[in-house]
Enzyme design. Structure first.
Site, PDB file in Angstrom:
ATOM      1  CG  MET A 163      -1.924  -1.148   1.236  1.00 36.26           C
ATOM      2  SD  MET A 163      -2.980  -1.137   2.696  1.00 36.26           S
ATOM      3  CE  MET A 163      -3.981   0.341   2.394  1.00 36.26           C
ATOM      4  CG  HIS A 164       0.513   3.335   2.496  1.00 40.15           C
ATOM      5  ND1 HIS A 164      -0.766   3.757   2.767  1.00 40.15           N
ATOM      6  CD2 HIS A 164       0.806   2.357   3.400  1.00 40.15           C
ATOM      7  CE1 HIS A 164      -1.238   3.062   3.799  1.00 40.15           C
ATOM      8  NE2 HIS A 164      -0.305   2.212   4.194  1.00 40.15           N
ATOM      9  CG  ASP A 170      -0.107  -5.134   1.890  1.00 38.58           C
ATOM     10  OD1 ASP A 170      -0.866  -4.343   2.470  1.00 38.58           O
ATOM     11  OD2 ASP A 170       1.129  -5.044   1.934  1.00 38.58           O
TER      12      ASP A 170
END
Length: 493
Positions: free
Chosen positions: A78-79, A237
């Site tokens: 992520m991110h 995830d």
């Protein structure tokens, strides 16, 4: 029919081929490099993800009936910030979730915009790893790249775009950008204005179990599978791992011991931790979840084994550890800074309590226990909100260690359930693809039909009591060292 789950991890992409009933037919791993251009920085080339994913798909499908493939779904780190120009070319390497370069920008958001406003707009405050502060960093330090931005994407969504041609994301991954209004499941116009981006730069948002399109015809021919193969939105995830372990429905808990570590608690309703120590995100099942994330979990053990001890024999090193709950050595697992609950990019790892009697086994044990205690920090925040989880699913690479499972059960005071299939995000991605294709009516139904538990580890009253005392001592260490951490940073960080 068969379904493919693609887990775009930090160090490798894992691909899983699953039958409709949940039977795993094959698993493939393809590694790629991580670049650390400065201490605390972390980035990757998106083209590496795509190249290894396509190669992995070919390997995964080799020897199978390719005509049986119906859908592909994703789980992914992520991110991360992926930026494309007006011709959809990658502008620069992706800045990853565990990159700490944006501490100043994150602090500006929390201080000048204000935590209350951020929480009102997005249900979260800013953390250095989130996507929005990366945009602010780019605007300040690489204005020439910022000026070329036409698309802002997340890592797994770049794969979905390359496979389907659709610029898309899902609600769970979007929740970690700080551009997303989690409660209303849409982009926040206020955050776009604050960060100086156009909303049209952001992809269309789907529910995790929705189809975004089908495979590009040319790629379908290259892979030898039908062009009708559905590409599902997939999930970040942790949400994908939760689906893969059956962590859906109100109050269900999952702990992930991957590169990072998470405590994930699903919720039937939208809610925010008043102190914002936990993330409040949309869940892949259509509901919501609270999550505490530590930046270095199983990666701490990998660092200790590979770089310090110099061995790949993880099980052998753990085999000599017998006296649980009595170790005099403590380890702070903040090798990349820390997110939940401290939100401190300056935090660093440390061993404490070393004596002339300390052994290598003591230090190995301390690493495993330090990760468990840091996960409990997030669990304690959830408990302070009235969430009383009694049991948790467990997934991730660290979950393969019987010793670590036992430490976690007793250090956290939870009954630990190990799913029959421990693949987490890749399994969840395949399950989301099955829902997108209509194989199951909902994510909850898919989880109920597919997920089975193979092992249960109950806390042991005597050992749990020993770990309770050790955890109380562990909690006293970080506040004492916190003022020192900024002074320890290299001058070029």
């Amino acid at each position: 029919m068969n379904y493919i789950g693609v887990d775009l991890g930090t160090s490798a992409v894992k691909l899983l081929l699953m039958q409709a009933d949940g039977k795993v037919l094959k698993i493939v791993n393809r590694e790629y490099a991580i670049d650390f251009p400065h201490p605390g920085w972390s980035q990757q080339e998106p083209e590496d993800w795509y190249r290894e994913t396509v190669a992995g798909l070919k390997e995964l499908l080799d020897g199978s009936d390719k005509s049986e493939v119906a859908g592909i779904g994703f789980g992914g780190q992520m991110h991360g910030l992926v930026i494309l120009d007006e011709e959809d070319r990658v502008i620069r390497p992706a800045i990853l979730w565990n990159d700490g370069r944006t501490a100043e920008e994150s602090e500006w958001l929390n201080r000048e915009v204000g935590r209350e406003r951020l929480s009102a707009y997005t249900a979260n405050i800013s953390f250095a790893g989130f996507t929005a502060p990366k945009i602010l960093w780019l605007k300040k330090h690489e204005p020439e790249n910022y000026a070329r931005i036409h698309r802002i994407m997340l890592p797994k969504d770049y794969l979905a775009y390359r496979l389907s041609g659709v610029h898309c994301t899902d609600v769970s991954d979007a929740s970690g950008t700080l551009f997303f209004d989690v409660g209303n499941r849409c982009w926040s116009q206020e955050m776009c204005k604050i960060c100086g981006i156009k909303e049209e730069w952001l992809p269309r948002v789907f529910e995790s179990y929705q189809a975004v399109g089908t495979l590009k015809p040319g790629l379908a021919v290259e892979l030898g599978i039908p062009a009708s193969v559905v590409v599902a939105a997939g999930a970040g995830d942790n949400a994908a791992a939760a689906v893969g372990t059956g962590t859906v429905g109100d109050g269900a808990c999952n702990i992930s011991l991957g590169t990072s570590g998470t405590v994930f608690i699903s919720s039937g309703s939208f809610g925010v931790d008043g102190n914002n120590a936990l993330h409040s995100f949309a869940h892949a099942d259509g509901s919501y979840h609270l999550m505490g994330c530590m930046l270095s979990a199983a990666s701490c053990n990998k660092w200790w084994m590979d770089e310090i001890v110099g061995t790949g024999e993880y099980a052998r090193e753990q085999g000599g550890i017998a006296r649980l709950g009595e170790n005099h050595v403590y380890f702070l697992p903040y090798l990349m800074g820390e997110r939940s609950p401290h939100n401190d990019p300056d935090a660093r790892g440390a061993f404490l309590g070393l004596t002339m009697d300390t052994t290598r086994a003591d230090m190995t044990q301390a690493v495993l226990e330090g990760v468990a205690f840091a996960l409990r920090d997030s669990l304690e925040v959830a408990r302070s909100l009235g969430i009383q989880a009694k049991r948790t699913k467990l997934c991730g690479g660290g979950a393969k260690s019987p010793l670590w499972r036992r430490i976690l059960a007793n250090a956290l005071g939870l009954c630990v359930e190990v799913p029959e299939v421990e693949e987490g995000p890749s399994m969840g991605g395949a399950m989301l693809a099955a829902v997108a294709c209509g194989e199951y009516r909902s994510v909850a139904e898919a989880a109920q039909r597919i997920v089975r538990v193979k092992d249960i580890i109950e806390p042991e009253s005597g050992l749990a009591a020993l770990y309770e005392e050790r955890y109380r001592q562990f909690r006293e260490i970080y506040p004492v060292l916190k003022p020192l951490f900024p002074k320890l940073q290299p001058s070029n960080e």
